[in-house]
Write a protein that holds these residues in place. Sequence first.
Motif: not given
Length: 445
Positions: A169-172, A184-186, A141-142, A177-181
């Motif tokens: 997923g889209v991160a604004v 998508v990874r899972v 994530l970092d 981004l922390r949620t979408e990452y």
Amino acid sequence: MIESLLVANRGEIARRIIRTAKRLGIRAIAVHSEADADLPFVAEADEAILIGPANPALSYRNTEAILAAAKATGAQAIHPGYGFLSENAEFARTVEASGLIWIGPDADAITAMGDKINARNLMAAAGVPVAPGTTDPAADLDAAVTAAAEIGYPVMVKAAAGGGGMGMGVAVDEAALRTEYDKVRVFAERMFGDGSVLIERYFPRVRHVEVQILGLADGRVVALGERECSVQRRNQKLVEESPSPAVSPELRSRLLAAAVRAGEAVGYRNAGTVECLLDPASGEFFFLEMNTRLQVEHPVTEYVYGIDLVEEQLRVASGLAPTFDPDALTPAGHAIEMRINAEDPKRFFPGPGVIRTWVEPAGDGVRVDSGYTEGNTVTQFYDSLLAKLIITGATRDEVLERAKEAVAGFQVVGPKNNLPFFAELLDNEEFRSGAYDTGIVSRMR
């Protein structure tokens, strides 16, 4: 030309491949699950083999069962269609190691294009424009947060091994981004067995334009025009047309040249598609991905170029020259394809069921590639695609009017279907103008 062909797929694409094979005098062999025993493609094949239960993992993705069917029937070649095992490099290698002919690009090309990060890097090296993004997977994530800050928000978070609009997923901002990452990874680990994540610039107003390529038996790669694919729900296509109303002759020249370079960079053979994002304001386009197979929407290219792409695939795999002159490709006319799905026309949720009524439209410029007919059952085990309605004509305006009549004349009773959505779309001024983008469906809803 090969003499016998096993079609490792189902529904409309199996039926469509079988049709061309039989026209060419090739013995067409179908494989099917227990759930699909009564579908038209099974009856229309010269021979059909049951390969397992409804679960695709035990039938259409069952490599051992498919190869056993090929051996039992004396098949010379295997055509994977699209989906299932069509972009599985290991399956392609196994087919060829078994002494069979694989109707598609070689396993190395599938592997090279199957990982989105590797594909981006290869394309950039070949001079194909790519959107700003990571050249290596975001390891955690970092790393994703750091990459997004450098690229600039909004960003697209994508499964590196994904495809077909899945695993995105889209991160604004950083919070999104922390949620979408993690999402998508899972999802990527579960669906693709690979949790690698790519961070890429997201374009809020963009068009999705793709180029059909064909790698010939003599080593040349040719581009067969572009297709507009911007009418989408959940990043999955509903309508495709060729030529794109957004592409000028100058832009088309650049798009097609880039697509040929993409194919040449991996020594591409057989049919494939180079997908791009197009900024309609600037005319800039960026490589999105390469689909190493026949596309669902290939019929619109067939009309505009007057060829049968399945026949061309078979000719390439047989070491034969194409039916057309690669140095004198002349497109003509316009074509639109609508994907008739067993789904709710408002929210697009699947709606399987027994087909009580099935009446296909007919007339000038109307083609229906269907996987079902009256009395068949649409199950929950497979993709919701019922049929493809392809409308052709001399101009886009003529095609739009024919499409309205054809949609009105297409009757499907039983499972839910999205025909009412297409009736609405064909009256939509944004779509009719040709100046639409990938957000058109959300604006209609």
